[in-house]
Design a protein around this motif. Structure first.
Motif, PDB file in Angstrom:
ATOM      1  N   VAL A   1     -71.734 -32.153 -55.692  1.00  0.00           N
ATOM      2  CA  VAL A   1     -71.914 -32.931 -56.928  1.00  0.00           C
ATOM      3  C   VAL A   1     -71.367 -34.333 -56.695  1.00  0.00           C
TER       4      VAL A   1
ATOM      5  N   LEU B   1     -75.663 -32.793 -59.675  1.00  0.00           N
ATOM      6  CA  LEU B   1     -75.853 -32.107 -58.398  1.00  0.00           C
ATOM      7  C   LEU B   1     -76.555 -33.076 -57.458  1.00  0.00           C
ATOM      8  N   SER B   2     -76.158 -33.058 -56.196  1.00  0.00           N
ATOM      9  CA  SER B   2     -76.731 -34.012 -55.251  1.00  0.00           C
ATOM     10  C   SER B   2     -78.184 -33.660 -54.969  1.00  0.00           C
ATOM     11  N   ASP B   3     -78.919 -34.624 -54.407  1.00  0.00           N
ATOM     12  CA  ASP B   3     -80.344 -34.401 -54.163  1.00  0.00           C
ATOM     13  C   ASP B   3     -80.608 -33.345 -53.099  1.00  0.00           C
TER      14      ASP B   3
END
Ligand SMILES: Cc1cc2nc3c(=O)[nH]c(=O)nc-3n(C[C@H](O)[C@H](O)[C@H](O)COP(=O)(O)OP(=O)(O)OC[C@H]3O[C@@H](n4cnc5c(N)ncnc54)[C@H](O)[C@@H]3O)c2cc1C
Ligand code: SF4
Ligand code: FES
Lengths: 241, 394
Positions: free
Chosen positions: A123, A148-150
């Motif tokens: 995140v 949330l990250s990609d």
């Protein structure tokens, strides 16, 4: 009535101690369904022994990567219409460069081990997420919001990478992109990994990773940028800045 | 004395959380799952870490469970959560007239609530419908479903639990007096049948719970209740956005990664293994979702999917309580060795596991108390890096 196609799925099959083979299943499908729906349909109605991985069905979990007619796809968001046509044969195989567990399922433990090693962010503040669309202008206080990250840790980039095919030691696109995301200035402890023989310098700039990445990570660009960061960090070391 | 062996059927949220709890209390745990982690309902969850606001008027028991568990999960598993809160917004008179009960319900259930002016709400979320009449801020959040389950599974594995995925339970093993002593599985990766014996079997198969109890000749009062979700390709909000009214169709929009996801519906289904998407429900999500966030009309659907709630009890659809039930089949049908846990929701997975583990431990004579409230979970990635017994071949 939705449009109906007749489609033949040609699926890679392999069970413990058996030689690999391809099985075919002919189905009536709605072309707007996703490739994963067709695979799930084979399991539900034709062959309960078929193994495949899936969870979220909307491109957030990274579980459903497969090769569709030879190209890495996140099958839950790939409409049949986008990859085949009425009456055609669609070949579905497991990702490359990972050991096969069974049928379409591979063991991605190595990727997760590497993501742990580089401490990839799961995140991050929304302001650091490089969202291009919709064009948003962030206020400084927006940094309190996390997302949330990609990177879905789906392994498509590893499967498509010609260098990963030659050596398992290569860190690979997603882990290198995760180092770039954290930045050499903020995380100088990651420099030795990035700068190692199996780090940024092993990449041949084939750009296959970016071509298959389903989640806007653009690992190839990030690896190029990380090279620049690595050079900068080493210069700073030399000049003690 | 060797540790008592507990087999858990199903690696959805309920199964993995129960594995974690029982592993901490000193059981030898084996989870058997016919697919991979979260391939059933759990993976396809909408992804709202409920504050309880949705249930605060009609289903207070669920609402109180939600706010408690929402706070606990934020603490023990922040790695999978977008913790940005949520809004309930009113768009018409019917919504406005619901506000009074909503405020009272939230207060009664201990759900923190802040009223915003429409202008304040629009400053926070510029893509909200500009015609909104009222807004309330509550501690909703969103989560990544697979990673949430993996974090529990990783921690369970670290504490000795074994995960047998691609292992379908075909029958329950019985002792000849009607008591359950284990399971017969088909290992789908090896193409081989295997008998596993245990001191206790926990049926955590959600919407499929009735199929497992039928293997022991029992009914389970589970009502599979599917719903649709549509993920669009733009992240138009940072928080969960709910319609301020009684729960209805398409009245929640969630951000997740680069998307927003609109959900959901509620109907009954026969075959839960494959539920096709229908065009009218997709259309409904667009209509209802764009009432809350008009810009959804400019976004494109990225993923359209269905999942099936395992609701328990009587009544039907939305009127059914969202709480969970744990059945000791010794008490319900005089069959020893089998406990069924079903109902509930992702948000309450830890509480469901605590209740189930309490029942199992009491039956096995284990006195160790539950510690999952205070135990931070390991990284979800460690589920894969701690890989246990699976054999690989290339
Ligand atoms: C449309 C929808 C939206 C939802 N949205 C939310 C939300 O936003 N927030 C929230 O908190 N909750 C939400 N929920 C509720 C939540 O998703 C469910 O309550 C939860 O996922 C149920 O988990 P489970 O582990 O009981 O079931 P499941 O996840 O279905 O797990 C059961 C497992 O048992 C396995 N199984 C079945 N038969 C066998 C067998 N014979 N042998 C071995 N394994 C077997 C299946 O493969 C499956 O993995 C939603 C539910 C639905 C339907
Ligand atoms: S970088 Fe892209 S392709 Fe690679 S694992 Fe992450 S999301 Fe998948
Ligand atoms: S099933 Fe989760 S990304 Fe496809």
């Amino acid at each position: 009535m939705p449009e109906q196609w007749t489609l033949t799925l040609r699926l890679y099959r392999q069970k413990a101690n058996e030689a690999p083979r391809y099985d075919t299943f002919t189905l009536q499908v709605n072309p707007d369904e996703y490739v994963l729906d067709a695979v799930e349909r084979v399991w539900a109605f034709h062959d309960r022994s078929l193994c495949f991985r899936h969870a979220c069905h909307h491109s957030t979990c990274g579980a459903c990567g497969m090769r569709v007619n030879g190209v890495e796809k996140l099958t839950c968001i790939t409409p049949l219409r986008a990859v085949t046509q009425n009456g055609a044969v669609l070949t579905i195989e497991p990702l490359r460069n990972f050991p096969i567990v069974s049928d379409l399922v591979v063991d991605m433990g190595d990727l997760y081990r590497k993501m742990e090693r580089v401490n990839a962010r799961a995140v991050l503040p929304v302001t650091e997420a490089e969202i291009e669309h919709p064009a948003s202008t962030w206020n400084p206080e927006d940094a309190q919001y996390l997302r949330l990250s990609d990177c879905l840790e789906c392994g498509l980039c590893i499967s498509a990478c010609p260098v990963a095919a030659t050596t398992a030691a290569y860190l690979g696109p997603a882990p290198l992109a995760a180092i770039q995301d954290q930045g050499m200035r903020r995380h100088p402890e990651l420099l030795p990994l990035a700068d190692s023989e199996d780090g940024v310098w092993r990449c041949h700039s084939a750009f296959e990773c970016t071509a298959v990445c389903p989640s806007f990570v653009d690992p190839a660009r990030r690896i190029m940028d990380l090279r620049r960061q690595v050079v900068g960090a080493k210069l700073r070391q030399v000049f003690g800045k | 004395m060797s540790k008592p062996h507990v087999i858990i059927i199903g690696a959805g949220f309920t199964g993995v959380a129960t594995a974690h709890d029982l592993a901490l209390r000193g059981c030898q745990v084996t989870v058997v799952e016919r697919g991979d982690i979260c391939n059933g309902t759990s993976g396809r969850t909408h992804g709202l870490l409920h504050s309880g606001g949705r249930y605060a008027v009609k289903d207070k028991e669920s609402a109180i469970e939600c706010i408690e568990e929402n706070q606990i999960l934020r603490r023990i598993v922040p790695q999978v959560i977008e913790p940005n809160g949520g809004l309930f917004i009113a768009l018409d008179d019917s919504d406005l007239s619901y506000a009074e009960q909503f405020i009272a319900g939230c207060e009664e259930c201990g759900i923190p609530l802040e009223e915003l002016t429409p202008q304040q709400a629009l400053t926070l979320e510029p893509n909200l419908n500009p015609r909104l009449l009222a807004a309330f801020l509550i501690p909703d959040a969103t989560f990544d479903p697979l990673r949430l389950a993996l974090a529990f599974a990783a921690t369970a594995r670290h504490n000795g639990a074994q995960f047998r995925t691609y292992a379908e339970v075909e029958t329950l093993l019985m002792d000849g007096q009607g008591n359950v002593t284990g399971v017969r599985i088909l290992d789908r990766a090896a193409n081989r049948h295997e008998d596993l014996h245990a001191d206790m079997v926990v049926n955590a198969t959600g919407a499929w719970a009735g199929q497992i109890t039928a293997m022991a000749g029992l009914d389970a009062p589970v009502h599979p209740t599917p719903g649709i979700m549509v993920a669009y390709d733009q992240r138009l909000v940072q928080r969960a956005v709910n319609r301020l009214n009684e729960p209805g169709d398409g009245d929640i929009v969630l951000p997740q990664r680069r998307m927003v996801v609109v959900g959901t519906t509620s109907f009954t289904a026969e075959n839960v293994d494959y539920i096709p998407v229908t065009e009218d429900q997709v259309q409904l999500m667009l209509e209802r979702g764009s009432e809350l966030i008009p810009a959804i009309r400019n976004a494109r659907p990225r993923g359209i999917y269905m999942a099936t709630r395992p609701l328990v009890g009587s009544g039907s659809g939305r009127s059914m309580a969202r709480t969970f039930k744990c059945f000791d089949h010794k008490e319900t049908h005089n069959i020893e060795g089998l406990v069924t846990i079903t109902g509930g929701k992702a948000t309450t997975m830890r509480a469901m596991a605590e209740k189930t583990a309490d029942v199992v431990c009491a039956k096995l004579g284990i006195q160790t108390p539950c510690t999952t409230r205070e135990t931070p979970l390991l990284s979800y990635r460690q589920y894969y890096t701690l890989s246990n017994q699976e054999k690989h071949y290339a």
